[in-house]
Write an enzyme that holds these catalytic residues in place. Structure first.
Site, PDB file in Angstrom:
ATOM      1  N   PRO A  18      45.278  48.557  26.718  1.00  0.00           N
ATOM      2  CA  PRO A  18      45.738  47.203  27.071  1.00  0.00           C
ATOM      3  C   PRO A  18      44.545  46.264  27.221  1.00  0.00           C
ATOM      4  O   PRO A  18      43.545  46.627  27.837  1.00  0.00           O
ATOM      5  CB  PRO A  18      46.439  47.405  28.421  1.00  0.00           C
ATOM      6  CG  PRO A  18      45.993  48.729  28.938  1.00  0.00           C
ATOM      7  CD  PRO A  18      45.521  49.532  27.778  1.00  0.00           C
ATOM      8  N   MET A  19      44.659  45.072  26.648  1.00  0.00           N
ATOM      9  CA  MET A  19      43.564  44.089  26.766  1.00  0.00           C
ATOM     10  C   MET A  19      44.131  42.689  26.955  1.00  0.00           C
ATOM     11  O   MET A  19      44.769  42.144  26.043  1.00  0.00           O
ATOM     12  CB  MET A  19      42.671  44.128  25.523  1.00  0.00           C
ATOM     13  CG  MET A  19      41.671  45.278  25.544  1.00  0.00           C
ATOM     14  SD  MET A  19      40.565  45.225  24.139  1.00  0.00           S
ATOM     15  CE  MET A  19      41.718  45.575  22.837  1.00  0.00           C
ATOM     16  N   GLN A  72      51.751  47.331  31.268  1.00  0.00           N
ATOM     17  CA  GLN A  72      50.825  47.660  32.364  1.00  0.00           C
ATOM     18  C   GLN A  72      50.993  46.685  33.527  1.00  0.00           C
ATOM     19  O   GLN A  72      51.061  45.473  33.319  1.00  0.00           O
ATOM     20  CB  GLN A  72      49.386  47.605  31.858  1.00  0.00           C
ATOM     21  CG  GLN A  72      48.424  48.209  32.858  1.00  0.00           C
ATOM     22  CD  GLN A  72      46.979  47.975  32.511  1.00  0.00           C
ATOM     23  OE1 GLN A  72      46.582  46.836  32.247  1.00  0.00           O
ATOM     24  NE2 GLN A  72      46.186  49.029  32.523  1.00  0.00           N
ATOM     25  N   CYS A 102      40.822  47.266  36.497  1.00  0.00           N
ATOM     26  CA  CYS A 102      40.303  45.923  36.197  1.00  0.00           C
ATOM     27  C   CYS A 102      39.124  45.613  37.120  1.00  0.00           C
ATOM     28  O   CYS A 102      39.243  45.711  38.346  1.00  0.00           O
ATOM     29  CB  CYS A 102      41.394  44.872  36.368  1.00  0.00           C
ATOM     30  SG  CYS A 102      40.804  43.215  35.981  1.00  0.00           S
ATOM     31  N   LYS A 141      45.649  53.924  34.707  1.00  0.00           N
ATOM     32  CA  LYS A 141      44.387  53.763  33.976  1.00  0.00           C
ATOM     33  C   LYS A 141      43.341  53.286  34.966  1.00  0.00           C
ATOM     34  O   LYS A 141      43.556  52.296  35.671  1.00  0.00           O
ATOM     35  CB  LYS A 141      44.570  52.753  32.845  1.00  0.00           C
ATOM     36  CG  LYS A 141      43.303  52.489  32.039  1.00  0.00           C
ATOM     37  CD  LYS A 141      43.646  51.676  30.787  1.00  0.00           C
ATOM     38  CE  LYS A 141      42.412  51.307  30.004  1.00  0.00           C
ATOM     39  NZ  LYS A 141      41.608  50.240  30.616  1.00  0.00           N
ATOM     40  N   ASN A 203      38.582  57.086  27.562  1.00  0.00           N
ATOM     41  CA  ASN A 203      38.433  55.700  27.097  1.00  0.00           C
ATOM     42  C   ASN A 203      36.993  55.244  27.298  1.00  0.00           C
ATOM     43  O   ASN A 203      36.364  55.594  28.284  1.00  0.00           O
ATOM     44  CB  ASN A 203      39.412  54.807  27.879  1.00  0.00           C
ATOM     45  CG  ASN A 203      39.198  53.317  27.662  1.00  0.00           C
ATOM     46  OD1 ASN A 203      38.984  52.576  28.616  1.00  0.00           O
ATOM     47  ND2 ASN A 203      39.242  52.875  26.431  1.00  0.00           N
ATOM     48  N   GLY A 204      36.528  54.455  26.330  1.00  0.00           N
ATOM     49  CA  GLY A 204      35.207  53.856  26.450  1.00  0.00           C
ATOM     50  C   GLY A 204      34.345  54.091  25.231  1.00  0.00           C
ATOM     51  O   GLY A 204      34.059  55.228  24.858  1.00  0.00           O
ATOM     52  N   ASP A 205      33.992  52.965  24.572  1.00  0.00           N
ATOM     53  CA  ASP A 205      32.990  52.974  23.506  1.00  0.00           C
ATOM     54  C   ASP A 205      33.409  53.718  22.239  1.00  0.00           C
ATOM     55  O   ASP A 205      32.548  54.225  21.520  1.00  0.00           O
ATOM     56  CB  ASP A 205      31.664  53.552  24.016  1.00  0.00           C
ATOM     57  CG  ASP A 205      31.051  52.705  25.117  1.00  0.00           C
ATOM     58  OD1 ASP A 205      31.530  51.576  25.327  1.00  0.00           O
ATOM     59  OD2 ASP A 205      30.098  53.170  25.765  1.00  0.00           O
ATOM     60  N   ARG A 228      37.943  47.612  22.691  1.00  0.00           N
ATOM     61  CA  ARG A 228      37.229  46.600  21.904  1.00  0.00           C
ATOM     62  C   ARG A 228      37.032  46.979  20.451  1.00  0.00           C
ATOM     63  O   ARG A 228      36.983  46.104  19.581  1.00  0.00           O
ATOM     64  CB  ARG A 228      35.880  46.307  22.571  1.00  0.00           C
ATOM     65  CG  ARG A 228      36.030  45.596  23.909  1.00  0.00           C
ATOM     66  CD  ARG A 228      34.754  45.672  24.715  1.00  0.00           C
ATOM     67  NE  ARG A 228      34.456  47.058  25.098  1.00  0.00           N
ATOM     68  CZ  ARG A 228      33.364  47.438  25.725  1.00  0.00           C
ATOM     69  NH1 ARG A 228      32.442  46.546  26.037  1.00  0.00           N
ATOM     70  NH2 ARG A 228      33.184  48.707  26.052  1.00  0.00           N
TER      71      ARG A 228
END
Ligand SMILES: Cc1cc2nc3c(=O)[nH]c(=O)nc-3n(C[C@H](O)[C@H](O)[C@H](O)COP(=O)(O)O)c2cc1C
Length: 338
Positions: A18-19, A72, A102, A141, A203-205, A228
């Site tokens: 989610p973004m 979310q 967040c 998350k 999650n991440g990168d 991203r």
């Protein structure tokens, strides 16, 4: 090699993260048409949802093609979160995720998002209340910690989530303090993976398909969420899935025509679902994702900022990709977090 989240059986272990201000309906549809299996709406505040705020309801806009779909929730009050979750379930969401990650100052100073890492008792009361309120799969998350980089806070939270019957946890391997700086710590994801029996999503990168495989190798995670890396790169989810399944030999980089077509489609979907004015404004961000790192991207961005004319924007997309030499198209390693 899919992923099971409670009663939801997903064919792919690759999910879209989610973004806020990014993962709107147009973004999700462009990605799904290129192989994304599971998407999230932008996060919504429990309080605004209960007030039925117009903007909040707009964030939840969907169409039948946009399934399966997770929503979310952000908040800190157990009973309000439970009521908001019940409303999301009534609206037909396939999964509800709680945002405990967040890092934004306004959010954490209000005790929400990543601040909940510091209050596991309240976190557990939230888990229990929301779990009682909904039958749909429920996940959380979070980050590896608030300021503690050891991963212990994420482990504690994940244990409490499991104890209250949540169906999975997603761990972003940064602390709140790090925001989006430095690199994501896959070791923290591994710590959580060892501590609980419910599925752990890393999650991440993840920027290129093999990053997903490396995240699994280094953490043992059951699934991966891409944030991203998917901006301006709607092919990444399917490509990461192929890599995850050891089929990356069939994989190809999208060419210039594919990029032009995806950007035009993304923009047209924005116009269809948000109207011309908002689509033109959103395009300032979207156009930058798809063109970042390419020759002429700066002039393109400047041109886009100067117009609200959707016909002109379409022509600018055609001209930009028509003019770029085929071998100048960037690869996925370019940073698109702006
Ligand atoms: C612009 C932006 C908005 C985001 N909004 C949310 C959000 O609403 N909820 C959430 O859980 N994470 C949000 N995130 C965090 C991402 O989902 C993800 O956890 C983080 O970017 C790390 O993953 P990545 O390296 O794949 O981007 C956001 C990140 C960015 C860059």
């Amino acid at each position: 090699m899919g992923l099971r989240l409670g009663t939801l059986s997903l064919p792919s272990a690759v999910l879209q993260s989610p973004m806020a201000d990014c993962s709107d309906l147009a973004f999700r549809l462009v990605s799904r048409r290129r192989g994304l299996g599971f998407a999230f709406t932008e996060m919504v505040s429990a309080q605004s949802l209960l007030r039925r705020g117009r903007k909040t309801l707009d964030l939840l806009k969907t169409v039948p093609e946009d399934r399966p779909l997770g929503a979310q929730l952000l908040g800190k009050d157990p009973s309000r979160l439970a009521a908001a979750a019940a409303r999301l379930a009534d609206l037909g969401c396939d999964l509800i995720d709680l945002n405990f990650g967040c890092p934004v100052k306004k959010v954490v100073s209000n005790g929400e998002g990543a601040a909940l890492l510091k209050d596991p008792d309240l976190a557990e009361r939230i888990f229990a209340a929301v779990r009682r309120a909904v039958k749909v799969p429920l996940t959380v998350k979070t980050r590896k910690g608030f300021s503690d980089a050891s991963g212990a806070e994420a482990v504690e939270l994940a244990r409490r989530a499991e104890a209250q019957g949540l169906d999975a946890v997603t761990i972003h391997g940064r602390t709140q303090k790090q925001m989006y700086g430095g690199s994501s710590d896959h070791g923290a994801v591994a710590l959580v993976r060892r501590a609980v029996s419910i599925p752990v999503i890393g999650n991440g990168d993840v920027r290129v398909p093999q990053d997903a495989v490396r995240l699994r190798e280094e953490s043992g995670c059951h699934g991966v969420m891409i944030g991203r890396g998917g901006l301006g790169n709607p092919w990444l989810y399917r490509r990461a899935e192929l890599a995850w399944e050891g089929k990356d030999r069939d994989d190809r980089e999208p060419d210039r025509d594919a990029r032009r077509a995806a950007l035009l489609e993304h923009f047209d979907l924005e116009v269809e679902h948000c109207g011309e004015r908002l689509a033109a404004l959103n395009f300032r961000r979207i156009g930058a994702w798809y063109t970042s790192g390419l020759p002429g991207a700066k002039a393109f961005r400047t041109g886009v900022y100067a117009t609200m004319d959707v016909k002109l924007i379409r022509r600018m997309i055609e001209d930009f990709f028509g003019a770029a030499p085929a071998d100048s198209v960037r690869t996925e390693s370019v940073d698109k977090s702006s």
